[in-house]
Motif scaffolding. Structure first.
Motif, PDB file in Angstrom:
ATOM      1  N   SER A   1      43.179  32.628  45.016  1.00 33.05           N
ATOM      2  CA  SER A   1      42.894  32.854  43.605  1.00 33.05           C
ATOM      3  C   SER A   1      42.042  31.748  42.996  1.00 33.05           C
ATOM      4  O   SER A   1      41.489  31.914  41.913  1.00 33.05           O
ATOM      5  CB  SER A   1      44.202  32.985  42.809  1.00 33.05           C
ATOM      6  OG  SER A   1      44.009  33.696  41.609  1.00 33.05           O
TER       7      SER A   1
ATOM      8  N   ASN B   1      41.648  34.079  39.855  1.00 34.90           N
ATOM      9  CA  ASN B   1      40.799  35.284  39.913  1.00 34.90           C
ATOM     10  C   ASN B   1      41.431  36.432  40.694  1.00 34.90           C
ATOM     11  O   ASN B   1      40.823  37.494  40.855  1.00 34.90           O
ATOM     12  CB  ASN B   1      39.414  34.960  40.476  1.00 34.90           C
ATOM     13  CG  ASN B   1      39.458  34.420  41.902  1.00 34.90           C
ATOM     14  OD1 ASN B   1      40.437  34.594  42.621  1.00 34.90           O
ATOM     15  ND2 ASN B   1      38.388  33.750  42.307  1.00 34.90           N
ATOM     16  N   GLY B   2      42.653  36.234  41.206  1.00 28.59           N
ATOM     17  CA  GLY B   2      43.372  37.345  41.831  1.00 28.59           C
ATOM     18  C   GLY B   2      42.803  37.826  43.149  1.00 28.59           C
ATOM     19  O   GLY B   2      43.071  38.957  43.559  1.00 28.59           O
TER      20      GLY B   2
ATOM     21  N   VAL C   1      45.582  38.682  38.087  1.00 27.26           N
ATOM     22  CA  VAL C   1      44.387  37.947  37.692  1.00 27.26           C
ATOM     23  C   VAL C   1      44.689  37.183  36.414  1.00 27.26           C
ATOM     24  O   VAL C   1      45.324  37.704  35.496  1.00 27.26           O
ATOM     25  CB  VAL C   1      43.199  38.906  37.468  1.00 27.26           C
ATOM     26  CG1 VAL C   1      41.922  38.120  37.177  1.00 27.26           C
ATOM     27  CG2 VAL C   1      42.997  39.800  38.686  1.00 27.26           C
TER      28      VAL C   1
ATOM     29  N   PRO D   1      39.178  34.299  34.655  1.00 25.62           N
ATOM     30  CA  PRO D   1      39.033  34.201  36.108  1.00 25.62           C
ATOM     31  C   PRO D   1      37.699  33.651  36.590  1.00 25.62           C
ATOM     32  O   PRO D   1      37.539  33.427  37.795  1.00 25.62           O
ATOM     33  CB  PRO D   1      39.224  35.650  36.573  1.00 25.62           C
ATOM     34  CG  PRO D   1      38.812  36.479  35.404  1.00 25.62           C
ATOM     35  CD  PRO D   1      39.236  35.698  34.197  1.00 25.62           C
TER      36      PRO D   1
END
Length: 781
Positions: free
Chosen positions: A137, A207-208, A221, A225
């Protein structure tokens, strides 16, 4: 007068007891003898003398230097001529998906007409327990890191030394060093063994990209992000390693100057229980110094803090003691407690004696009380069984703490010995006929202690819930975030409350908390070294955590989006937008914040602040920077402020106000016409001509514009000779020639015709300005 602040005195007293060679736990005592702490030294004279006394020096400003020193050397340092005060750096602790959607982040909502930014070009700085650099992430699509700097205050290897000019702690890893670590694979020299910091950073800016094989990438997220990330490991360091969250705040605030002048939002999901809880604590002052320095409020910097999780822990008591009377309160210490601390603050016009009484222990005969301790703490330290009770008690009001007085107790035991468990009592007696308004907070290095007794039942009384927002969330300038659950829409029982009633005269921006964010059962990135694994995620790449620690980064992410839309904002403008755009839907009727400031139409109370943070609304009503924003002077032309009541003043609206207020005065009319005619062209030159922009900024042009938009309207002269940060006459004298040099057309012709008229604005009275305007009109061909 002691050269040690009360918390430094208490820490030294505890250290003397716990480092004794005859302690039952000899190994722990030996470790304690080597213990170092972070301090700030207020001094006059030679810095070398401080170093010779054992201080490893760091940040130095206006006679205050941060540093690290062995506790055994503190008294030697205090003896150095020129040392005025040694302040212990506060010891803080972490303040322990649908949450992003609940806050109505525009990019998360299909079809949202509001700003769709994701934080690009903004830095999110997280001061916490560290960060897992390997978590997907925090990495870009090519696998490289989004973390542009990492300062681990406990690290001993890799990277480079501590940041120059700051506390000499740990190591700093730049982006290349982090990428090298990712390539080499785990372990990295800096780890987040707690997991709190990784989770917080992921909520604000993850940012997932992680693939957990259950929910797949893109599910969990963070709010911003695409932001850059800076992390500082300064909380919950291993082995009692010294840390310095004050310097961490300062270092992060300077990140913009290190990285292309990017805006910075700092998240502080940590806090402490001790202190006056009124905005004058040590960390409060540090934070306020960053956001409101003497040079003027900086653009592009904001700090978001967790309110705390003491709303139901019953660690606060308070009330009023009539003159020549007393009150007694009881509190409970569990057998797990080490180093109990009691901190009492009261109005400096009163005088209090304090008595601490322990429960009886038949196995340890002798006194079980300190007796009445007067201001000055005569007789301290006191011995109760195997415990040493050290007391500090103010003899005079403290100007730096709203003229309050302080009483503090620390209870130390030798290594391997517990504090006496059971019900203790604290008696406060007002001895001089003046009533005392008092507040007390209790805490411990570890273990459970509370004003709630084992025999108590029912909910905590309001007085114990209130006034539990601790520093740095109690800073006057922080954006302080309470915690609510998106499941039932109710404030979390644990979420700390501000004072009730709100002290008279408190500006709406300083009401605590500021806003409420989602902070219950938040799923966000899990550090590979997190000891917990309570997530339903198959591969344990995300984890659920709750607390104001989790609510705060939601709002920090929102601030990043706001900075992306308008890089010229300062913290006041950010805070006011967030407050004004808050929503109250779903809040129980009895807790709905009332309108607190009718002029600004902002609600506030001590539970929810202004209500629930609403990202889409905040971004929609916030204007973008004029001239495309960016780092130049363009945005300074449209500086707005919480004073504008959410119909933002621009140059044009301010000129219209002048016309309405003063009528058709020739001087003002001509000045307004010239400004209206040429402001866009001048703005273009400031934004796109380096020489024009440099003169404008160096001579304080942004401060002048701030005065035009926010200051008082003209009285005797069109402009004052000086405003904070700007010599107006000098600015005009230097700015007109550089604009003339690079202008053309009508602007150039008007400069030639009206140069002397404009040059007189900061010096000539309005009557003379009127006469000059009429004279110029008569010469009009």
């Amino acid at each position: 007068m002691s050269k040690l602040d009360p918390y430094m005195e208490q820490a030294l007293a505890v250290w003397r007891v716990q480092s004794r060679e005859d302690s039952p736990d000899a190994r722990s005592a030996a470790v304690e003898r080597e213990r170092r702490v972070s301090v700030t030294v207020t001094y006059e004279g030679d810095l070398d003398a401080l170093a010779e006394a054992g201080l490893a020096t760091g940040y130095d400003e206006d006679g205050n230097v941060s540093g690290v020193i062995a506790l055994g050397d503190v008294e030697r340092l205090a003896a150095v001529p020129g040392v005025r005060l040694i302040t212990l750096e506060p010891s803080v602790k972490p303040l322990l998906d649908n949450s992003v959607t609940e806050m109505q982040v525009p990019w998360k909502i299909p079809g949202s007409p509001s700003f769709q930014g994701r934080g690009a070009g903004v830095i999110v700085a997280v001061i916490d327990t560290g960060i897992d650099i390997f978590h997907e992430s925090f990495r870009k699509a090519d696998g490289t890191t989004r973390i542009i700097e990492l300062w681990d205050q406990a690290a001993t290897a890799g990277g480079s030394g501590p940041p120059a000019g700051f506390a000499p702690l740990g190591r700093v890893y730049n982006q290349q060093a982090i990428n090298n670590g990712i390539t080499a694979g785990p372990p990295f020299a800096s780890v987040d063994s707690d997991g709190h910091g990784t989770h917080v950073a992921g909520t604000a800016a993850g940012n997932g990209r992680q693939d957990d094989r259950c929910t797949f990438p893109g599910t969990y997220v963070g709010v911003a992000p695409e932001a850059d990330i800076i992390a500082v490991r300064a909380i919950s360091l291993p082995n009692n390693a010294p840390s310095n969250s004050s310097d961490a705040i300062r270092w992060c605030a300077q990140a913009g100057s290190r990285h292309s002048n990017k805006p910075v939002v700092i998240n502080c999901s940590f806090g402490r229980t001790l202190g006056p809880h009124d905005g004058t604590g040590t960390l409060d002052v540090v934070l306020d110094g960053v956001l409101r320095p003497a040079a003027g409020i900086p653009q592009r910097v904001a700090i978001v803090c967790a309110a705390g999780n003491d709303g139901n822990s019953e660690i606060h008591e308070g009330g009023t003691i009539a003159g020549n009377s007393s009150t007694t309160v009881s509190f409970y210490i569990h057998s797990s407690v080490t180093t109990p601390l009691i901190d009492i603050w009261y109005n400096g016009t009163a005088t209090l004696n304090a008595t601490l009484t322990a429960p009886n222990d038949p196995s340890q005969p002798g006194t079980n009380t300190t007796g009445a301790v007067p201001p000055g703490a005569a007789g301290s330290p006191f011995t109760i069984g195997r415990m040493t009770v050290t007391v500090t008690s103010s003899t005079a009001p403290r100007a730096a703490n709203n003229n309050k007085k302080q009483i503090s107790f620390s209870i130390a035991t030798p290594a391997g010995v517990s504090a006496r468990s059971g019900v203790w009592t604290l008696t406060l007696a007002a001895t001089d006929g003046t009533a005392a308004n008092w507040d007390a907070w209790i805490t411990a290095v570890s273990g459970y202690m509370s004003f709630r007794l084992p025999t108590d039942s029912g909910d905590a009384p309001a007085r114990r819930r209130n006034n539990t927002v601790g520093e740095p969330g109690s800073s006057l300038n922080a954006i302080t975030v309470a915690n609510y659950s998106d499941g039932d829409g109710e404030i979390a029982d644990s979420s700390s409350r501000g004072p009730d009633p709100i002290p008279a005269g408190t500006p709406v921006g300083e009401v605590k908390p500021t806003i409420a964010g989602v902070g219950t059962d938040v799923a966000a990135p899990r550090s590979r070294d997190d000891p917990d694994s309570n997530s339903s995620c198959c591969d344990q790449l995300v984890i659920d955590k709750s607390g104001t620690s989790m609510a705060s980064p939601h709002v920090a992410g929102l601030v990043a989006l706001m900075f992306e839309k308008n890089r010229t904002l300062n913290f006041e403008q950010v805070r006011a937008h967030i407050q004004h755009s808050a929503v109250t839907g779903g809040i129980p009727a009895a807790e709905v914040p009332p309108v607190y400031d009718a002029t600004l139409n902002i609600r506030a109370n001590h539970i929810w602040g202004s209500g629930k943070a609403h990202a889409a609304q905040a971004l929609a009503e916030m204007p973008a920077a004029a001239g495309g924003g960016g780092g130049g002077g363009g945005g300074t032309i449209t500086l707005d402020s919480p004073d504008w009541g959410y119909t933002p003043h621009t140059i044009y609206s301010r000129l219209g106000e002048w016309r309405r207020r003063f009528g058709p005065r020739p001087g003002l009319m001509l000045a307004a016409a010239l400004i209206s005619e040429h402001v866009d062209e001048i703005l273009r030159l400031i934004n796109h001509n380096a020489r024009v922009g440099a003169v404008w900024r160096r001579q304080g042009g942004p401060f002048l514009v701030r005065h035009l938009l926010l200051g008082r309207p003209p009285q005797d002269t069109l402009l004052p000779a000086r405003v904070e940060g700007c010599d107006v006459a000098s600015l005009i004298q230097r700015f007109i020639p550089i604009v003339d040099r690079f202008s053309d057309g009508k602007l150039k012709r008007d400069i030639e015709r009206y140069r002397d008229f404009v040059g007189a604005w900061p010096a000539v009275g309005l009557g003379e300005l009127d006469a000059e305007a009429l004279r110029l009109a008569e010469q009009q061909p």
